[in-house]
Scaffold this active site. Structure first.
Site, PDB file in Angstrom:
ATOM      1  N   ASP A  41       0.850  -1.180   0.000  1.00 26.19           N
ATOM      2  CA  ASP A  41       0.000   0.000   0.000  1.00 26.19           C
ATOM      3  C   ASP A  41       0.892   1.238   0.000  1.00 26.19           C
ATOM      4  O   ASP A  41       1.870   1.304   0.749  1.00 26.19           O
ATOM      5  CB  ASP A  41      -0.890  -0.009   1.247  1.00 26.19           C
ATOM      6  CG  ASP A  41      -1.765   1.227   1.338  1.00 26.19           C
ATOM      7  OD1 ASP A  41      -2.754   1.290   0.601  1.00 26.19           O
ATOM      8  OD2 ASP A  41      -1.439   2.132   2.134  1.00 26.19           O
ATOM      9  N   HIS A 123       5.689  14.372 -15.383  1.00 25.86           N
ATOM     10  CA  HIS A 123       6.398  15.642 -15.570  1.00 25.86           C
ATOM     11  C   HIS A 123       6.403  16.411 -14.258  1.00 25.86           C
ATOM     12  O   HIS A 123       5.431  16.435 -13.515  1.00 25.86           O
ATOM     13  CB  HIS A 123       5.820  16.450 -16.731  1.00 25.86           C
ATOM     14  CG  HIS A 123       4.540  17.169 -16.495  1.00 25.86           C
ATOM     15  ND1 HIS A 123       4.471  18.439 -15.946  1.00 25.86           N
ATOM     16  CD2 HIS A 123       3.258  16.826 -16.770  1.00 25.86           C
ATOM     17  CE1 HIS A 123       3.212  18.841 -15.913  1.00 25.86           C
ATOM     18  NE2 HIS A 123       2.449  17.881 -16.386  1.00 25.86           N
ATOM     19  N   GLU A 169       7.557  19.771 -19.844  1.00 31.17           N
ATOM     20  CA  GLU A 169       6.387  19.149 -20.471  1.00 31.17           C
ATOM     21  C   GLU A 169       5.408  20.205 -20.931  1.00 31.17           C
ATOM     22  O   GLU A 169       4.795  20.093 -22.006  1.00 31.17           O
ATOM     23  CB  GLU A 169       5.709  18.186 -19.476  1.00 31.17           C
ATOM     24  CG  GLU A 169       4.571  17.355 -20.073  1.00 31.17           C
ATOM     25  CD  GLU A 169       3.195  18.013 -19.947  1.00 31.17           C
ATOM     26  OE1 GLU A 169       2.214  17.422 -20.443  1.00 31.17           O
ATOM     27  OE2 GLU A 169       3.094  19.119 -19.342  1.00 31.17           O
ATOM     28  N   GLU A 170       5.266  21.245 -20.109  1.00 33.80           N
ATOM     29  CA  GLU A 170       4.288  22.288 -20.409  1.00 33.80           C
ATOM     30  C   GLU A 170       4.652  23.109 -21.649  1.00 33.80           C
ATOM     31  O   GLU A 170       3.814  23.836 -22.180  1.00 33.80           O
ATOM     32  CB  GLU A 170       4.121  23.217 -19.197  1.00 33.80           C
ATOM     33  CG  GLU A 170       3.625  22.529 -17.928  1.00 33.80           C
ATOM     34  CD  GLU A 170       2.161  22.087 -18.008  1.00 33.80           C
ATOM     35  OE1 GLU A 170       1.546  22.270 -19.079  1.00 33.80           O
ATOM     36  OE2 GLU A 170       1.646  21.559 -17.005  1.00 33.80           O
ATOM     37  N   ASP A 198       0.007  11.830 -15.100  1.00 31.42           N
ATOM     38  CA  ASP A 198      -0.102  13.274 -15.251  1.00 31.42           C
ATOM     39  C   ASP A 198      -1.493  13.698 -14.777  1.00 31.42           C
ATOM     40  O   ASP A 198      -2.484  13.413 -15.432  1.00 31.42           O
ATOM     41  CB  ASP A 198       0.102  13.633 -16.729  1.00 31.42           C
ATOM     42  CG  ASP A 198       0.212  15.133 -16.969  1.00 31.42           C
ATOM     43  OD1 ASP A 198       0.033  15.906 -16.013  1.00 31.42           O
ATOM     44  OD2 ASP A 198       0.482  15.523 -18.122  1.00 31.42           O
ATOM     45  N   HIS A 285      -3.959  24.872 -14.685  1.00 31.28           N
ATOM     46  CA  HIS A 285      -3.056  25.906 -15.177  1.00 31.28           C
ATOM     47  C   HIS A 285      -3.330  27.276 -14.551  1.00 31.28           C
ATOM     48  O   HIS A 285      -3.164  28.322 -15.212  1.00 31.28           O
ATOM     49  CB  HIS A 285      -3.116  25.996 -16.705  1.00 31.28           C
ATOM     50  CG  HIS A 285      -2.376  24.894 -17.395  1.00 31.28           C
ATOM     51  ND1 HIS A 285      -2.161  24.861 -18.755  1.00 31.28           N
ATOM     52  CD2 HIS A 285      -1.794  23.768 -16.905  1.00 31.28           C
ATOM     53  CE1 HIS A 285      -1.486  23.774 -19.076  1.00 31.28           C
ATOM     54  NE2 HIS A 285      -1.250  23.094 -17.970  1.00 31.28           N
ATOM     55  N   ASP A 300      -5.088   8.712  -3.519  1.00 30.68           N
ATOM     56  CA  ASP A 300      -4.771   7.458  -2.829  1.00 30.68           C
ATOM     57  C   ASP A 300      -4.969   6.261  -3.748  1.00 30.68           C
ATOM     58  O   ASP A 300      -4.105   5.385  -3.867  1.00 30.68           O
ATOM     59  CB  ASP A 300      -5.648   7.343  -1.585  1.00 30.68           C
ATOM     60  CG  ASP A 300      -5.181   6.245  -0.642  1.00 30.68           C
ATOM     61  OD1 ASP A 300      -4.009   5.836  -0.710  1.00 30.68           O
ATOM     62  OD2 ASP A 300      -6.004   5.778   0.175  1.00 30.68           O
TER      63      ASP A 300
END
Length: 315
Positions: A41, A123, A169-170, A198, A285, A300
């Protein structure tokens, strides 16, 4: 998986007891094969502690963790220190984008067949307008905590495990494209799967699974079926995250996503809860993408799903 292991143990005990009651002996019986290790877990508290650190880093560095900014480098340094202390072999890959220096962080767990590599990545950069805690602190923190769980368990996978955190990545998947473009044909062929995470804690979450590779897709779907959580195929971010360069290079890919700016439908709210007609992440964003912008249940579940897939696909 824990239930299935205990179930096998119970069945073995029943067979042994029946044999003894019948006057037989189990002494000469062949030993049962060892059950494969079950994924642990992943503690939500551990994942959230990493998110708190990323938030603190952003707050101390102009409110963001964007490419080429101090907040990004501090985020990378934090992750690297955690991984180095846990026994990973880490490396930092440097590139340039939009006139600024960017970095990828790669962490290899010693052992396993290096001819078969299972990668999990996310990312690490935010946009310039906010701290990027759901996008993509959640994926980064969950992948980090899964890597630390590998170390805590002393896990000895059959395949080699590699974890990665991508920069820029952005700006158009720059870091992951840089990594993939520098792999030889042989190195690409050695990657048996790349798993991408992501935005996995959206505040009005959906449960989306990439459908790019049947085996990886089934691994995630089976896990959520076991939880009684329905899933849908991911379409909102298709091709817009760091799995895309791997897929283009012929690497099997998969991953999880909880939604971004698209609105949750009434049908989705009926099966997942939350608010229909509202974005999966209203702070996408934006400056409000802070530690308050995370759904703990989704985070979780998805963190545990990451560990399940890492163990299942590398064992």
């Amino acid at each position: 998986m824990k239930l299935s292991v205990s179930g096998r143990a119970l069945a073995a005990g029943v067979v042994a007891a029946a044999t003894l009651l019948a006057g037989g002996s189990t002494a000469g019986a062949a030993p049962s094969p060892e059950a494969p290790a079950a994924a642990p877990d992943i503690p939500l508290a551990g994942v959230k502690a990493h998110l708190a650190q990323l938030q603190s880093i952003a707050t101390a560095n102009g409110g963001n963790r964007a490419h080429g900014r101090a907040g990004y480098k501090a985020s990378l340094d934090y992750l690297k220190a955690e991984l180095d202390a846990a026994g990973f072999t880490t490396s930092v890959q440097q590139f340039t984008a939009s006139g600024r220096t960017g970095h990828n962080l790669i962490a290899d767990w010693p052992g396993g067949d290096t001819g078969q590599v299972v990668m999990a990545g996310s990312h690490l950069d935010s946009v310039g307008s906010g701290p990027g805690i759901n996008d993509n602190g959640t994926g980064s923190a969950a992948v980090l905590e899964t890597a630390l769980a590998v170390a805590r368990a002393g896990y000895k996978p059959a395949k080699h495990l590699r974890f990665a955190w991508w920069g820029a990545e952005e700006l158009g998947l720059v870091g992951s494209k840089h990594y993939v473009s520098r792999l030889s044909a042989a190195d690409r062929a050695r990657i048996s799967g790349y798993l991408n995470f992501d935005m996995i804690g959206s505040p009005n979450p959906g449960y989306f699974v990439y459908d790019d590779d049947p085996t990886i897709e089934k691994t995630f779907k089976d896990y959520f079926t076991g939880l009684g959580v329905p899933t849908e195929i991911e379409t909102e971010g298709d091709g817009r995250s760091d799995h895309a360069p791997f897929k283009s290079a012929g690497v099997p890919v998969g991953g999880l996503f909880t939604g971004a700016s698209r609105a949750k439908s009434a049908a989705q709210a009926a099966k997942w809860g939350g608010t229909s007609g509202q974005a999966f992440d209203r702070c996408y964003h934006s400056s409000c993408d802070t530690t308050a912008n995370v759904n703990d249940t989704a985070l979780d579940r998805n963190s545990d799903a990451i560990a399940h897939a890492v163990w299942e696909l590398s064992g």
